[in-house]
Design a protein around this motif. Sequence first.
Motif, mmCIF file in Angstrom:
data_model
loop_
_atom_site.group_PDB
_atom_site.id
_atom_site.type_symbol
_atom_site.label_atom_id
_atom_site.label_comp_id
_atom_site.label_asym_id
_atom_site.label_seq_id
_atom_site.Cartn_x
_atom_site.Cartn_y
_atom_site.Cartn_z
ATOM 1 N N GLN A 1 15.827 29.078 -23.768
ATOM 2 C CA GLN A 1 16.804 28.471 -22.862
ATOM 3 C C GLN A 1 17.873 27.740 -23.667
ATOM 4 N N MET A 2 19.081 27.774 -23.160
ATOM 5 C CA MET A 2 20.192 27.054 -23.763
ATOM 6 C C MET A 2 20.815 26.184 -22.679
ATOM 7 N N THR A 3 20.996 24.894 -22.986
ATOM 8 C CA THR A 3 21.616 23.960 -22.057
ATOM 9 C C THR A 3 22.944 23.523 -22.648
ATOM 10 N N CYS A 4 24.019 23.741 -21.906
ATOM 11 C CA CYS A 4 25.366 23.426 -22.392
ATOM 12 C C CYS A 4 25.995 22.341 -21.527
ATOM 13 N N GLY B 1 32.299 20.983 -25.763
ATOM 14 C CA GLY B 1 30.958 20.653 -25.330
ATOM 15 C C GLY B 1 29.941 20.782 -26.428
ATOM 16 N N HIS B 2 28.688 20.682 -26.011
ATOM 17 C CA HIS B 2 27.572 20.761 -26.945
ATOM 18 C C HIS B 2 26.432 21.508 -26.261
ATOM 19 N N CYS B 3 25.839 22.445 -26.972
ATOM 20 C CA CYS B 3 24.720 23.234 -26.444
ATOM 21 C C CYS B 3 23.461 22.927 -27.245
ATOM 22 N N THR B 4 22.370 22.741 -26.531
ATOM 23 C CA THR B 4 21.064 22.545 -27.164
ATOM 24 C C THR B 4 20.164 23.700 -26.763
ATOM 25 N N PHE B 5 19.127 23.927 -27.592
ATOM 26 C CA PHE B 5 18.300 25.111 -27.403
ATOM 27 C C PHE B 5 16.841 24.746 -27.268
ATOM 28 N N LYS C 1 20.155 29.777 -35.508
ATOM 29 C CA LYS C 1 20.569 28.861 -36.584
ATOM 30 C C LYS C 1 21.008 27.495 -36.034
ATOM 31 N N TYR C 2 21.286 27.407 -34.732
ATOM 32 C CA TYR C 2 21.698 26.147 -34.119
ATOM 33 C C TYR C 2 20.533 25.403 -33.458
ATOM 34 N N ARG C 3 19.310 25.894 -33.604
ATOM 35 C CA ARG C 3 18.173 25.344 -32.876
ATOM 36 C C ARG C 3 17.939 23.859 -33.196
#
Length: 181
Positions: free
Chosen positions: A52-55, A44-48, A10-12
């Motif tokens: 893979q997830m980058t935080c 922080g902020h995480c992207t997807f 849901k955060y993609r």
Amino acid sequence: MKWVIHQLAKYRENGMTLDEFVVLENVEKRNHDVRNISPVHVKGHCTFGAAQMTCHLQLSGTLILPCARTWEDVEYPFEIETVEVFNWSETALALASAQTNDNFHIVEGDVIHVDPVLEELVLLEIPMQVYKEGADQFKHEGGNGWSYTTDEDLNDLQEDDQPKLDPRLAELAKYFDQTDE
């Protein structure tokens, strides 16, 4: 902190924003010099990506460590900024061997466990020695069966304690001063 990979879908689009406090009690167990650790503020902020997830993380908190001179508690605040990558793809092992940084983590199973990564980051921030304010003025005379002496005090004591000649052996000292004639 731990996240189920399927729930992160849901955060993609917009990514996931973090702003929470985490209790890292294993830090005290893994490094016995740590007497206490405050809850760590994780922002922080995480992207997807596909797998893979980058935080981008900022950690802040306070450690209680022993003073190297007085053994009293010293508050040591820390601030850590890092970028951590979590990968759960089939080719993650091949990617891990190609990656040369320590910020790449392979996720096994369906759950991303972040706490061990946060613990490692905090453990790396612990200095070898910390000193309490005013510890350089510390003067301890000693205790039962031991004493505390600085190098300067020891040099002064050695200068004062020049060897004194026993009067009973004064004649013997003259014997060695004589030369063979």
